[in-house]
Design an enzyme around this catalytic site. Structure first.
Site, PDB file in Angstrom:
ATOM      1  N   GLY A 298      -0.560   4.304   5.491  1.00 26.13           N
ATOM      2  CA  GLY A 298       0.336   3.340   6.116  1.00 26.13           C
ATOM      3  C   GLY A 298      -0.338   2.037   6.501  1.00 26.13           C
TER       4      GLY A 298
ATOM      5  CB  VAL B 245       0.283  11.732  -7.682  1.00 28.43           C
ATOM      6  CG1 VAL B 245       0.364  13.127  -7.089  1.00 28.43           C
ATOM      7  CG2 VAL B 245       0.738  10.688  -6.663  1.00 28.43           C
TER       8      VAL B 245
ATOM      9  CG  ASP C  87      -2.215   6.100   0.991  1.00 24.82           C
ATOM     10  OD1 ASP C  87      -2.259   5.129   1.759  1.00 24.82           O
ATOM     11  OD2 ASP C  87      -2.768   6.089  -0.115  1.00 24.82           O
TER      12      ASP C  87
ATOM     13  CB  THR D  50      -1.619  -0.782   2.218  1.00 21.96           C
ATOM     14  OG1 THR D  50      -2.956  -0.379   1.934  1.00 21.96           O
ATOM     15  CG2 THR D  50      -1.216  -1.878   1.257  1.00 21.96           C
TER      16      THR D  50
END
Length: 226
Positions: A148, A196, A146, A150
């Site tokens: 980025g 999600v 998401d 991590t």
């Protein structure tokens, strides 16, 4: 999802783009565990489409990396199902083509989420065992990217072990306003900034047992909040 107004293909790197106004499929069109009744808004990406796209990614990886030895680094916990299916497709291609991809699979666990929010506090579990990456071709397999942050931190950590080459396969990439870093080399789907679950993606360890990728409902967030 064949409706061109909702999804279009952007080529090997960009993956399949799911537009912001995609409402997903009605839940009553699919089967899912009864214990999640009321906890989901919709089926966002059905299991069959996930599998077809994963097979295509396996072919792309085989085209690029075939006849090499690689270390597949699976990012747990959310990436275990995607990694298992991707490896199985690559194994099948290796058995039935003139290219072969010798694989070793290792695991690392990352934790940076609390409820539905990414935190600054990144925990890397299993990092001390990555000396095996030295001089190797590495394929990092992650379920979702998401912001980025991590992935950027993980790549920086992996580079300390001096791999020969590093590629990243990401099943999902979220479009988020504060994203940093580059896209994975192999992308399954680019999705809007919605939370999600399913296909091993969780919300506080729940929903990993869903076959489909679904959007969690507000009721579900409250029910399983910690």
């Amino acid at each position: 999802m064949a409706d061109g107004r909702i999804i279009k293909t952007e080529g090997k790197v960009g993956g399949i783009v799911i537009k912001d106004d995609w409402p997903g499929y009605r839940l009553d069109l699919f089967t899912y565990p009864e214990h999640y009744s009321g906890d989901l808004e919709c089926v966002y990406i059905p299991h069959g489409i996930i599998m077809d796209r994963t097979e295509r990614l396996a072919r792309n990886i085989m085209d690029d990396l075939g006849d090499h030895d690689i270390v597949v680094l699976c990012v747990l916990k959310g990436g275990y199902q995607f990694c298992a299916d991707l490896v199985e497709f690559i194994k099948a291609l290796s058995r039935n083509s003139n290219k072969s991809l010798l694989m070793r699979v290792d695991f690392i666990r990352l934790k940076s989420y609390l409820n539905d929010q990414s935190t600054e506090d990144l925990h890397i579990i299993g990092a001390e065992d990555l000396s095996v990456l030295n001089g190797k071709n590495v394929l990092i397999v992650e379920a979702i990217v998401d912001t980025g942050k991590t992935m950027k931190a993980l790549l920086k950590h992996v580079e300390k072990f001096r791999p020969k080459m590093v590629k990243v396969a990401g099943l999902l990439v979220k479009r988020v306003p504060n994203g940093v870093g580059s896209l994975p080399d192999y992308v399954g789907f680019e999705i809007p900034n919605r939370f999600v679950v399913g296909y091993a993606l969780d919300y506080n360890e729940y929903f990993r047992d869903l076959n489909h990728i679904c959007v969690i409902s507000e009721k579900g967030k409250i029910k399983y909040k910690i």
